[in-house]
Design a protein around this motif. Sequence first.
Motif, PDB file in Angstrom:
ATOM      1  N   GLN A   8       0.847  -1.205   0.000  1.00 15.82           N
ATOM      2  CA  GLN A   8       0.000   0.000   0.000  1.00 15.82           C
ATOM      3  C   GLN A   8       0.878   1.249   0.000  1.00 15.82           C
ATOM      4  O   GLN A   8       1.985   1.231   0.537  1.00 15.82           O
ATOM      5  CB  GLN A   8      -0.863   0.047   1.267  1.00 15.82           C
ATOM      6  N   ASP A  17      -3.933   0.591  -3.058  1.00 14.72           N
ATOM      7  CA  ASP A  17      -3.743  -0.853  -2.934  1.00 14.72           C
ATOM      8  C   ASP A  17      -2.968  -1.314  -4.168  1.00 14.72           C
ATOM      9  O   ASP A  17      -3.512  -1.312  -5.282  1.00 14.72           O
ATOM     10  CB  ASP A  17      -5.136  -1.494  -2.831  1.00 14.72           C
ATOM     11  N   LEU A  18      -1.694  -1.676  -3.977  1.00 14.95           N
ATOM     12  CA  LEU A  18      -0.828  -1.999  -5.116  1.00 14.95           C
ATOM     13  C   LEU A  18      -1.100  -3.386  -5.692  1.00 14.95           C
ATOM     14  O   LEU A  18      -0.609  -3.715  -6.763  1.00 14.95           O
ATOM     15  CB  LEU A  18       0.644  -1.899  -4.701  1.00 14.95           C
ATOM     16  N   VAL A  19      -1.859  -4.206  -4.983  1.00 14.40           N
ATOM     17  CA  VAL A  19      -2.203  -5.531  -5.522  1.00 14.40           C
ATOM     18  C   VAL A  19      -3.378  -5.384  -6.487  1.00 14.40           C
ATOM     19  O   VAL A  19      -3.336  -5.858  -7.620  1.00 14.40           O
ATOM     20  CB  VAL A  19      -2.545  -6.520  -4.378  1.00 14.40           C
ATOM     21  N   MET A  72      -4.468  -2.425  -7.592  1.00 15.85           N
ATOM     22  CA  MET A  72      -4.303  -1.143  -8.281  1.00 15.85           C
ATOM     23  C   MET A  72      -5.589  -0.312  -8.229  1.00 15.85           C
ATOM     24  O   MET A  72      -6.236  -0.009  -9.226  1.00 15.85           O
ATOM     25  CB  MET A  72      -3.820  -1.347  -9.728  1.00 15.85           C
ATOM     26  N   ALA A 128       2.381   5.261  -8.016  1.00 11.39           N
ATOM     27  CA  ALA A 128       1.756   3.942  -7.882  1.00 11.39           C
ATOM     28  C   ALA A 128       2.361   2.965  -8.895  1.00 11.39           C
ATOM     29  O   ALA A 128       2.651   1.811  -8.559  1.00 11.39           O
ATOM     30  CB  ALA A 128       0.248   4.051  -8.075  1.00 11.39           C
ATOM     31  N   ALA A 129       2.595   3.441 -10.128  1.00 11.58           N
ATOM     32  CA  ALA A 129       3.183   2.569 -11.161  1.00 11.58           C
ATOM     33  C   ALA A 129       4.602   2.164 -10.755  1.00 11.58           C
ATOM     34  O   ALA A 129       4.999   0.994 -10.884  1.00 11.58           O
ATOM     35  CB  ALA A 129       3.196   3.286 -12.507  1.00 11.58           C
ATOM     36  N   TYR A 145       5.848   1.985  -7.683  1.00 12.05           N
ATOM     37  CA  TYR A 145       5.835   1.054  -6.553  1.00 12.05           C
ATOM     38  C   TYR A 145       5.210  -0.294  -6.901  1.00 12.05           C
ATOM     39  O   TYR A 145       5.551  -1.312  -6.303  1.00 12.05           O
ATOM     40  CB  TYR A 145       5.180   1.701  -5.315  1.00 12.05           C
ATOM     41  N   ARG A 146       4.324  -0.313  -7.873  1.00  9.43           N
ATOM     42  CA  ARG A 146       3.796  -1.597  -8.347  1.00  9.43           C
ATOM     43  C   ARG A 146       4.949  -2.409  -8.948  1.00  9.43           C
ATOM     44  O   ARG A 146       5.065  -3.610  -8.724  1.00  9.43           O
ATOM     45  CB  ARG A 146       2.707  -1.331  -9.392  1.00  9.43           C
ATOM     46  N   GLU A 147       5.802  -1.735  -9.677  1.00 14.29           N
ATOM     47  CA  GLU A 147       6.953  -2.399 -10.290  1.00 14.29           C
ATOM     48  C   GLU A 147       7.896  -2.932  -9.203  1.00 14.29           C
ATOM     49  O   GLU A 147       8.352  -4.074  -9.273  1.00 14.29           O
ATOM     50  CB  GLU A 147       7.680  -1.366 -11.179  1.00 14.29           C
ATOM     51  N   PHE A 206       7.066  -3.676  -6.183  1.00 16.91           N
ATOM     52  CA  PHE A 206       6.350  -4.772  -5.525  1.00 16.91           C
ATOM     53  C   PHE A 206       6.517  -6.071  -6.326  1.00 16.91           C
ATOM     54  O   PHE A 206       6.844  -7.128  -5.772  1.00 16.91           O
ATOM     55  CB  PHE A 206       4.871  -4.358  -5.383  1.00 16.91           C
ATOM     56  N   LEU A 207       6.335  -5.978  -7.655  1.00 14.62           N
ATOM     57  CA  LEU A 207       6.460  -7.181  -8.486  1.00 14.62           C
ATOM     58  C   LEU A 207       7.898  -7.705  -8.479  1.00 14.62           C
ATOM     59  O   LEU A 207       8.116  -8.922  -8.455  1.00 14.62           O
ATOM     60  CB  LEU A 207       6.015  -6.890  -9.927  1.00 14.62           C
TER      61      LEU A 207
END
Length: 415
Positions: A165, A179-181, A183, A211-212, A214-216, A218-219
């Motif tokens: 998050q 919520d990064l899971v 999105m 968000a983009a 941190y999503r990266e 996270f992955l």
Amino acid sequence: MAVNITTDLRVVRNIGIMAHIDAGKTTTTERILFYTGITYKIGEVHDGGATMDWMEQEQERGITITSAATTCWWKDHQINIIDTPGHVDFTAEVERSLRVLDGAVAVFDGVAGVEPQTMTVWRQANKYSVPRMCFVNKLDRTGADFFRCVDMMVERLNSTPLVLQLPIGAESDFLGVVDLVGMRALTWRGETTMGEDYEIEEIPAELAEQAAEYREKFLETLSEADDEIMVKYLDGEDFTVEELEAAIRRATLADKVNPVLCGTAFKNKGVQPLLDAVVKYLPSPIDVEGITGHAVNDEDKPVVRKPSDDEPFSGLAYKIAADPHLGKLTYVRVYSGKLEAGATVTNSVNGRKERIGKVYQMHANKREEIASVGAGQIVAVMGLKDTKTGHTLCDPQNQVVLESMTFPAPVIEVA
Ligand code: GDP
């Protein structure tokens, strides 16, 4: 009337909440009990005020927070919250509580970040490979800095935070989380009241880039911890939410990552998603492979007990407490077999026979007398005479000692 409790172990979560003093452990626990109290009352006419009343009553009686184990329900899952002493002087007590829980939530003060007591308990939890999540609390406070706190988790705890998050807004304008899971954005606008649920919204435009990014991240972190995700990630494929959640669970259970969430318990923002994450990512008693104790009179002969009702009974007394209404209560984690009211068991440490008196499951707003419970459960037992904390209770015909006499092992200081 006493009831039999046989719950599918897959829906049980035995968790502890750990924190440096003042980080918000009590507030977070109270909010959890409040929100789970609501789900517990599904089907009843309910208003927030009534629930608040019982919380106040229970606080006066000292049950809510001081109980060594409190059972609550969230979305068809039974969560047993085990009190984890925050004070570092009680090393043996902390270690014992870390043994009887299966997973933990570490609560951090968003201003102070990672503080000394958390570092100590974290190291103790490392020793038992306890799967852990992190909740960065107090994001409404002046000077709160979520990202600095995450950096400190790496520097001071040597952990692998898996940021799930991002905060939306800061300090008094803290609104909710990305919520990064999934999105998406979860927001609580304005002054929030107890019981208020979040709105699901699009990620705000000004946070889209962050968000983009941190999503990266996270992955990347998840793929380093999980081969299935790695393969798809390298192929540039998309993921479903279910795939990601399953991978987060695997990586958390393997103690490879620590999912990080955030909010403000005090302002009732972030606690429901935290409960969802407890259910989704922390282990059930059957995710833990069983406990290894040793034979009576032979510390070198290991005996393994599996979390199954079909095994001989074994349980660890981890806390003795004086209840204002019931008197002396011994809190026991059942590791294998069944614990039955009225049964005779053996205390394998002092060799004495003990008769199990009444058995209770402790809730925030009531206690429930039960006739028997199965493996994986945590209950309070009345009537034990010679049992102390750290003692094993077991089937007289199949004895085992669950905790060694040399417990706790020394804490290894990490430079
Ligand atoms: P504990 O010592 O970890 O159990 O901490 P408490 O839950 O007792 O909280 C310590 C203090 O911080 C109390 O005065 C709480 O009201 C306050 N507090 C807890 N959570 C928050 C939060 O999210 N925001 C703010 N501003 N204060 C909080």
